[in-house]
Design an enzyme around this catalytic site. Structure first.
Site, short mmCIF file in Angstrom:
data_model
loop_
_atom_site.label_atom_id
_atom_site.label_comp_id
_atom_site.label_asym_id
_atom_site.label_seq_id
_atom_site.Cartn_x
_atom_site.Cartn_y
_atom_site.Cartn_z
N HIS A 116 95.49 29.88 115.58
CA HIS A 116 95.14 30.51 116.86
C HIS A 116 95.92 29.87 118.00
O HIS A 116 96.48 28.78 117.87
CB HIS A 116 93.64 30.35 117.15
CG HIS A 116 93.23 28.94 117.43
ND1 HIS A 116 93.18 27.96 116.46
CD2 HIS A 116 92.87 28.32 118.60
CE1 HIS A 116 92.80 26.81 117.00
NE2 HIS A 116 92.62 26.99 118.30
N ASP A 175 95.03 28.74 121.98
CA ASP A 175 93.88 28.56 122.85
C ASP A 175 93.97 29.55 124.01
O ASP A 175 95.04 29.68 124.63
CB ASP A 175 93.85 27.13 123.41
CG ASP A 175 93.61 26.10 122.33
OD1 ASP A 175 92.92 26.44 121.34
OD2 ASP A 175 94.10 24.96 122.46
N HIS A 218 98.49 27.02 116.54
CA HIS A 218 98.14 25.84 115.77
C HIS A 218 96.89 26.09 114.92
O HIS A 218 96.23 27.13 115.07
CB HIS A 218 97.92 24.64 116.69
CG HIS A 218 96.83 24.85 117.71
ND1 HIS A 218 96.97 25.68 118.81
CD2 HIS A 218 95.57 24.33 117.82
CE1 HIS A 218 95.86 25.66 119.54
NE2 HIS A 218 94.99 24.87 118.94
N ARG A 220 87.27 13.99 109.50
CA ARG A 220 88.22 13.95 110.61
C ARG A 220 87.48 14.32 111.90
O ARG A 220 86.63 15.20 111.90
CB ARG A 220 89.37 14.94 110.38
CG ARG A 220 90.36 14.98 111.55
CD ARG A 220 91.58 15.84 111.24
NE ARG A 220 92.45 15.93 112.40
CZ ARG A 220 92.44 16.92 113.29
NH1 ARG A 220 91.63 17.95 113.12
NH2 ARG A 220 93.26 16.90 114.32
#
Length: 357
Positions: free
Chosen positions: A223, A225, A279, A289
């Site tokens: 996607h 942002d 990204h 993570r």
């Protein structure tokens, strides 16, 4: 509270990942090596060094005209603040499910806890838990107040650190906006800084649990942002990947560095000169993570119009229609899943009815 909310502690006890977390093969194409990002040392700019500022601006311009992402170091954060904020995110996600659900994100609100976004979608779910908090420069201390209201003393303990971290991120955001204006060669170098001085932001803590089938799932799908710029703190676990030069490439965590991504709103504000970063976040089988993300947004009712010198005085040179952040946010929250065509689809949607507000 939503009964479809995901319990990752139960999912991790299962031998296979449920099919609603599977992503299409095209979205799962493996990374091909590391992305060599410019590292922008902010100290020269922050100290008023003209030569270092121009060097930083040149590197920012090159990165933003290609893939829309770069790293910043020496960004002026108080020593230990970033590590403390990551620790507090672990504290929150380590709470029991019932405790976390006290801060559940209700429909129509920005702030709150979600797991797998199962309240919005039924397939291609992200393998993550999130805590999202609306931020506005105070008083009031909106981040701290929200968590205190939901979780009491424990929430206040977490919220105080997140509030301080958001305030540091917001100061950096305005510095970056000024550097972006310089990088574009604007005659009014503080144009973007002033544009965002009365803006808002969205702060998000991401928690990606270990996943038994990481080759089938994603922490966050591919996607762009929709916001203006994104400032990201990674922990030491690899997970962020950027699509550049026709392939997915890994952005490895670097101690002391923050990742800066251009978003769709800033791409429109730059009249398409700077590229929104495409990204995703991958997961792994063994490790948790964590990341902390600060999404910069303009004031909701402010028109997104590029500086006059970027449109050469001709309306025909405008790449996108006028819009407000409120309109774009409403579009992205209406069941539409953001990707790398969001801005184009939104532009068509808003152009089809000039009365949308």
């Amino acid at each position: 509270m939503n009964s479809s909310d995901v319990n990752f502690s139960l999912l991790n006890s299962q031998p296979n990942v449920p099919p609603e977390f599977f992503w299409p093969e095209n979205d799962l194409i493996p990374s091909e090596g590391d992305l060599n990002l410019p590292i922008i040392d902010m100290s020269g700019f922050l100290n008023g060094d003209a030569v270092e500022t121009q060097r930083a601006a040149k590197a920012v311009r090159e990165a933003c005209m290609t893939h829309g992402t770069f790293l910043v170091t020496n960004h002026g954060f108080k020593l230990g603040l970033a590590e403390k904020a990551l620790d507090k995110s672990s504290l929150f996600f380590g709470l029991s499910k019932d405790e976390k659900l006290k801060a559940y994100r209700t429909p129509g609100n920005i702030s709150g806890y979600t797991a797998g976004h199962s309240q919005r979608f039924s397939s291609n779910l992200p393998w993550n838990e999130t805590l999202t908090l609306a931020f506005k420069e105070g008083p009031p201390q909106v981040v701290e107040d929200f968590l205190t209201s939901k979780l009491g003393e424990r929430g206040q303990e977490i919220g105080q650190v997140f509030q301080e971290f958001c305030e540091a991120m917001n100061r950096l955001n305005l510095e970056l906006m000024e550097l972006l204006g310089i990088s574009m060669g604007l005659s009014e170098q503080t144009y973007f800084r002033r544009f965002f001085e009365d803006g808002n932001a969205i702060f998000r803590c991401n928690y990606y649990p270990p996943c038994k089938q990481p080759e089938k799932a994603l922490g966050v799908g591919p996607h762009n942002d929709p916001t203006a710029i994104t400032i990201l703190l990674q922990d030491d676990v690899v997970g962020l990947e950027v699509f550049a030069s026709g392939k997915w490439q890994t952005v490895r965590p670097r101690p002391g560095a923050l990742v800066v991504n251009v978003g769709d709103t800033f791409m429109a504000l730059s009249n398409g000169n700077y590229k929104s970063c495409f990204h995703r976040a991958v997961v792994n089988m063994d490790k948790v993570r964590r990341s902390l993300v600060f999404f910069s947004c303009p004031r909701e009712d402010k028109l997104i119009i590029p500086p006059p010198e970027l449109v050469e005085g001709r309306e025909a040179s405008r790449k996108y229609p006028d819009f407000t952040w409120h309109q774009l946010q409403r579009f992205t929250q209406s069941g539409y899943r953001v990707d790398n065509t969001t801005l184009q689809k939104f532009s068509s949607w808003i152009a089809s009815d000039s009365s949308k507000n």
